[in-house]
Design an enzyme around this catalytic site. Structure first.
Site, PDB file in Angstrom:
ATOM      1  N   GLN A 101      -5.654  -3.283  10.681  1.00 11.33           N
ATOM      2  CA  GLN A 101      -4.546  -2.652  11.404  1.00 11.33           C
ATOM      3  C   GLN A 101      -4.967  -1.367  12.104  1.00 11.33           C
ATOM      4  OE1 GLN A 101      -0.509  -2.853   9.545  1.00 11.33           O
ATOM      5  NE2 GLN A 101      -1.665  -3.498   7.749  1.00 11.33           N
ATOM      6  N   ASP A 110      -1.920   7.815   3.743  1.00 17.35           N
ATOM      7  CA  ASP A 110      -1.498   6.462   4.152  1.00 17.35           C
ATOM      8  C   ASP A 110      -2.155   6.147   5.505  1.00 17.35           C
ATOM      9  OD1 ASP A 110      -0.228   4.034   4.136  1.00 17.35           O
ATOM     10  OD2 ASP A 110       1.821   4.820   4.279  1.00 17.35           O
ATOM     11  N   GLU A 111      -2.290   4.887   5.841  1.00 13.53           N
ATOM     12  CA  GLU A 111      -2.843   4.470   7.144  1.00 13.53           C
ATOM     13  C   GLU A 111      -4.185   5.142   7.418  1.00 13.53           C
ATOM     14  OE1 GLU A 111      -1.218   2.165   8.839  1.00 13.53           O
ATOM     15  OE2 GLU A 111       0.898   2.367   8.349  1.00 13.53           O
ATOM     16  N   ARG A 142       5.022  -7.367  11.082  1.00  8.86           N
ATOM     17  CA  ARG A 142       6.238  -6.560  10.868  1.00  8.86           C
ATOM     18  C   ARG A 142       7.400  -7.458  10.450  1.00  8.86           C
ATOM     19  NH1 ARG A 142       4.091  -3.054   9.274  1.00  8.86           N
ATOM     20  NH2 ARG A 142       2.252  -4.292   9.613  1.00  8.86           N
ATOM     21  N   LYS A 200       0.835  -1.214   0.000  1.00  9.06           N
ATOM     22  CA  LYS A 200       0.000   0.000   0.000  1.00  9.06           C
ATOM     23  C   LYS A 200       0.867   1.261   0.000  1.00  9.06           C
ATOM     24  CE  LYS A 200      -2.073  -1.203   3.822  1.00  9.06           C
ATOM     25  NZ  LYS A 200      -1.477  -2.537   3.988  1.00  9.06           N
ATOM     26  N   THR A 201       1.859   1.276   0.879  1.00  3.44           N
ATOM     27  CA  THR A 201       2.727   2.454   0.950  1.00  3.44           C
ATOM     28  C   THR A 201       3.516   2.584  -0.354  1.00  3.44           C
ATOM     29  OG1 THR A 201       2.861   2.152   3.339  1.00  3.44           O
ATOM     30  CG2 THR A 201       4.520   3.566   2.351  1.00  3.44           C
TER      31      THR A 201
HETATM   32  N1  LIG Z   1       5.637  -5.436  -6.437  1.00  5.09           N
HETATM   33  C1  LIG Z   1       6.571  -5.547  -5.509  1.00  5.09           C
HETATM   34  N2  LIG Z   1       7.763  -6.111  -5.791  1.00  5.09           N
HETATM   35  C2  LIG Z   1       8.730  -6.242  -4.856  1.00  5.09           C
HETATM   36  N3  LIG Z   1       8.627  -5.819  -3.597  1.00  5.09           N
HETATM   37  C3  LIG Z   1       7.464  -5.238  -3.239  1.00  5.09           C
HETATM   38  C4  LIG Z   1       6.388  -5.073  -4.171  1.00  5.09           C
HETATM   39  N4  LIG Z   1       5.375  -4.470  -3.516  1.00  5.09           N
HETATM   40  C5  LIG Z   1       5.795  -4.271  -2.251  1.00  5.09           C
HETATM   41  N5  LIG Z   1       7.054  -4.723  -2.084  1.00  5.09           N
HETATM   42  C6  LIG Z   1       7.844  -4.677  -0.832  1.00  5.09           C
HETATM   43  O1  LIG Z   1       7.068  -5.306   0.198  1.00  5.09           O
HETATM   44  C7  LIG Z   1       7.230  -4.661   1.446  1.00  5.09           C
HETATM   45  C8  LIG Z   1       5.882  -4.203   1.972  1.00  5.09           C
HETATM   46  O2  LIG Z   1       5.390  -3.121   1.205  1.00  5.09           O
HETATM   47  P1  LIG Z   1       4.665  -1.887   1.865  1.00  5.09           P
HETATM   48  O3  LIG Z   1       5.411  -1.447   3.056  1.00  5.09           O
HETATM   49  O4  LIG Z   1       4.368  -0.899   0.813  1.00  5.09           O
HETATM   50  O5  LIG Z   1       3.327  -2.630   2.330  1.00  5.09           O
HETATM   51  P2  LIG Z   1       2.092  -2.020   3.119  1.00  5.09           P
HETATM   52  O6  LIG Z   1       0.882  -2.598   2.507  1.00  5.09           O
HETATM   53  O7  LIG Z   1       2.190  -0.540   3.157  1.00  5.09           O
HETATM   54  O8  LIG Z   1       2.332  -2.643   4.553  1.00  5.09           O
HETATM   55  P3  LIG Z   1       1.708  -2.179   5.977  1.00  5.09           P
HETATM   56  O9  LIG Z   1       0.279  -2.614   5.953  1.00  5.09           O
HETATM   57  O10 LIG Z   1       2.485  -2.903   6.984  1.00  5.09           O
HETATM   58  O11 LIG Z   1       1.843  -0.681   6.031  1.00  5.09           O
HETATM   59  C9  LIG Z   1       8.183  -3.499   1.196  1.00  5.09           C
HETATM   60  O12 LIG Z   1       9.480  -3.913   1.516  1.00  5.09           O
HETATM   61  C10 LIG Z   1       8.051  -3.269  -0.289  1.00  5.09           C
HETATM   62  O13 LIG Z   1       9.193  -2.674  -0.850  1.00  5.09           O
HETATM   63 MG   LIG Z   2       2.337   0.816   4.773  1.00  2.27          MG
END
Ligand SMILES: Nc1ncnc2c1ncn2[C@@H]1O[C@H](COP(=O)(O)OP(=O)(O)OP(=O)(O)O)[C@@H](O)[C@H]1O
Ligand SMILES: [Mg+2]
Length: 772
Positions: free
Chosen positions: A256, A225-226, A614, A33-34
């Protein structure tokens, strides 16, 4: 196609490529998402959108900095620094400074931190001659904070009989008057508290259509975000600003949502589709962060929550090692286990300290971890807790700096007017305070005009006061042309603060001087950084704003390699290869304060979900058999959350069937451990300890044992209730049982409480006392 778009999967690409319109991305942890937000901003810029027109709201300022860096790399220019990106508080503090005069505030208004706000509240309670044991200042502060976050102004409070009644019921009938006096004092001091930064932004956007229009036009694209953890006040700001263009992209995960206790409203995410026209809803399902074992274990936990949006989360990553569960005798032993495990894992796999995080439910748990890490010489950093900027000596210097920027700042003035000692006593201060109230002026203004006022202050004290004011004024003049470092350096020297500490000579005194040096170094770095960016001069006002709004995560400025220690709340959005979640015990996690209703328990479970997700490579869960709580050693039971994880993902280091507390000799109390006794609960010697799962037979025994083992303790907790009974609850007070439902473990009662209204409580957790 731009090459960076290949770094996204198809589901992630869709919201990135949808340039305009309202969209929401709901997805589980680690699904990107981020990353979507980051790439979406880069894409918008590559499509010619001016970064000045993009507003992006993040959970910490550190996250914003990292995102900016990433975007700069993707778009290959430094344009990203022009993005409006940061926390709600830091972005809107900036806007409020531009517009302060409209709301009657000086543009150099001070931002009161929690300590300052609580100190004002204490003074109000004292001046109103209220009983400080009834009107506990922290409780009053929280209550006022909750009003502000729900946009309940003083006026609205007095128009709302329900709120007044609720306060009267909890024996605080004068809450409204305190609220009013607090607000007036802050205003007179030219100060906003944290909640004001959101409340006043709302006021600004509501009352001044031209201001609303200006920012609506500026922020053509808004990203959040969040989103699941936004409160009502934040929600309304986002809604107002995005109303014109409706180019809004929010991302979040209902699973979350962990800040309900601070007013976060999960409905913001659930209602998003109703708030905008033609909302596109995107879902991401692939987790890139964690191993299969971690992802599946996390899924099995969140499955137990009833209130949730159904989501799929899967990963193509390896199975990875199972989640290690270990039981220790005490928190001392728990700390030693974690420290050894980190040490060994690091050596075996050539890792850095920064690859490890220790997460806990409450700050107090860090001590045992720190002790053990120190003994092992493992460098660590604690996030949260009392921050550097809240230490006394630092706050004293910052108070001088705050006062020279905003002489009305009463909290700052009170702190330092007689520090170092200048012979300005409490009686003088009281007289000045009364005069200030009488004339509707600040204390500083009263001192400036002493000659024209008829106050009972003798000649010599008048001189001292004049000298003080003149000194502050000379600093103010200096600050008009000098940068923050020059001013701070001059202030520390001229005020005699350091000389005062040097006299002290104790190790604590030396540590305080070192802290001041660290502060000055920090200010120098800040100034250099700001000057490099070229769009800023590194002024003192800028530095103070930076300090006031630094979140706990932001203080991580050095790049030293350290193990991270923090509460789970702070860990949101972060990731670490190895994660230790400690203190998994009933009443600690889930917290005893959060087991009265299903919704509280579900929030605790979401917190556990956040903690576990995490971890990238491996997670460790630990619990102790006894723990000091409120000064007493009490028996601890393993957290239900361990039990809720599907066993196939777990690796128990100790057999679970004999988990019942056995009094063993503990090093913390008696020094040496009696090793023969320790072996009773540990697997036979041999390295590494065999990672074994309990056999089916053991499990069955365990299942039978669990309720039996804890029965004596439970018997005092649960009471046999019938409809009509009078009961008492530690938080909600006295109440009457209206209805009983269910049997055994699931038995629930509907109870009408004097203080809390009607609640549905699960009897197994509700600590009720039967009155009649
Ligand atoms: N398409 C992709 N290819 C490779 N790595 C990825 C890809 N998408 C996400 N990642 C990696 O996966 C990890 C999680 O991504 P991110 O932090 O954006 O998830 P999130 O959904 O925001 O998580 P959270 O809910 O914990 O905030 C990060 O290290 C990110 O770089
Ligand atoms: Mg995130």
């Amino acid at each position: 196609m731009e090459s960076y778009l290949a770094e996204l999967n198809e589901a992630q690409r869709a919201p990135v490529l949808q340039k305009d319109g309202a969209m929401i991305v709901i997805a589980g942890a680690g699904s990107g998402k981020t990353r979507v937000l980051t790439y979406r901003i880069a894409y918008l810029m590559s499509q010619g959108v001016d970064p000045f027109n993009i507003l992006s709201l993040t959970f910490t300022n550190k996250a914003a900095r990292e995102m900016k860096n990433r975007i700069s790399k993707i778009v290959g220019s430094s344009e990203a620094k022009n993005l409006w990106m940061g926390t709600f508080h830091s972005i809107f503090a900036k806007i409020l400074r531009f517009e302060a005069d409209k709301l009657g505030y000086p543009s150099n208004f001070t931002i009161y931190d929690t300590q300052d706000s609580q100190s004002v509240i204490r003074a109000v309670i004292k001046d109103m001659r209220l009983d400080k044991d009834v009107y506990k200042y922290k409780q009053v502060y929280n209550r006022i904070s909750s009003f502000k976050n729900s946009l309940i102004t003083v006026k609205a409070y007095f128009q709302n009989p329900e709120l007044q009644e609720a306060d009267a019921m909890s024996k605080k009938p004068r809450m409204g008057e305190i609220y009013q006096a607090y607000v007036e004092r802050c205003f007179k001091a030219g100060a906003m508290d944290f909640d004001d930064l959101l409340l006043k932004t709302n006021e600004l956007l509501n009352r001044f259509p031209e201001v609303l229009h200006k920012y609506q036009s500026r922020f053509r694209y808004i990203l959040v975000d969040e989103y699941q953890d936004t409160n009502h006040s934040q929600y309304l700001i986002v809604k107002a600003l995005s109303d014109k263009f409706q180019n809004i992209c929010v991302v979040g995960d209902d699973a979350q949502s962990i800040y309900a206790f601070r007013g976060a409203n999960i409905n913001n995410i659930l209602n998003f589709q109703k708030d905008y026209e033609n909302v596109e809803m995107y879902r991401l399902e692939q987790n890139y962060r964690s191993t299969k074992n971690i992802v599946n274990a996390a899924n099995s936990i969140i499955d137990k929550n009833k209130t949730k949006l159904e989501k799929v989360v899967w990963t193509a990553n390896d199975d990875g090692p199972k989640i290690v569960v270990n039981r220790l005798l005490t928190d001392g032993e728990e700390g030693r286990f974690v420290a050894s495990s980190i040490f060994e894992t690091k050596m075996q796999n050539q890792l850095s300290n920064g690859d490890f995080a220790i997460l806990y439910r409450t700050n107090a748990q860090s001590r045992a971890m720190e002790d053990a890490l120190r003994k092992r010489d493992i460098p660590y950093r604690i996030y949260g807790g009392l921050s550097f900027y809240q230490r006394k000596e630092i706050k004293d210097i910052l108070s001088y700096l705050r006062l020279l920027i905003n002489p009305k700042d009463e909290e700052a003035l009170k702190r330092i007017i007689n520090f170092p000692a200048r012979g300005i006593g409490q009686t003088t201060m009281d007289r000045l305070s009364i005069a200030a109230n009488q004339y509707g002026k600040s204390i500083f203004e009263v001192i400036e005009n002493l000659d024209h006022l008829d106050l009972k202050i003798n000649k010599s004290t008048r001189n001292k006061l004049e000298n003080f004011v003149n000194m502050i004024k000379s600093f103010t003049i200096l600050s008009e042309n000098a940068d923050a470092f020059v001013v701070a350096d001059t202030v520390t020297k001229k005020t005699g603060l350091v000389q005062e500490m040097k006299k002290d000579g104790t190790p604590e005194g030396v540590a305080r001087i070192e802290n001041i040096e660290e502060l000055l170094n920090g200010i120098r770095d800040f100034v250099e950084e700001q000057k490099e960016l070229a769009d800023s001069s590194g002024s003192l006002a800028e530095f103070l704003e930076d300090v006031a709004l630094a979140t706990d995560m932001d203080k991580d400025t050095s790049d030293e390699d350290r193990v991270a220690l923090m509460t789970i709340h702070l860990a949101k959005g972060l990731e670490f290869p190895y994660v230790y979640i400690v203190g998994l015990e009933e009443d600690l996690f889930p917290s005893s304060m959060s087991m009265n209703t299903r919704s509280e328990l579900e929030e605790e479970r979401r917190l556990f979900y956040v903690a576990l997700t995490r971890a990238e490579t491996q997670a460790y869960l630990t619990y102790t058999q006894s723990r000091y709580r409120w000064g007493k050693l009490v028996d601890a039971e393993p957290s239900r959350f361990i039990e809720e994880i599907d066993d196939q993902f777990l690796d128990y280091l100790v057999p679970q069937d004999d988990y019942k507390y056995k009094p063993l000799i503990d090093t913390d109390i008696f020094g040496e451990v009696d090793k023969s006794k320790l072996r009773q609960t540990k697997p036979k010697k041999g390295t590494p300890p065999p990672a074994h799962k309990p056999t089916e037979q053991q499990l069955q025994k365990l299942r039978k044992l669990k309720p039996a083992a804890s029965e004596p303790a439970k018997a005092t907790k649960t009471v046999n209730l019938a409809e009509g009974n009078e009961v008492e609850h530690m938080r909600f007070g006295k109440g009457k049982v209206l209805k009983i439902e269910g049997v055994g473990q699931d038995q629930k009662a509907e109870i009408d409480f004097e203080n809390g209204g009607i609640k549905n409580l699960l009897l197994r957790f509700a600590k009720l006392k039967l009155l009649s």
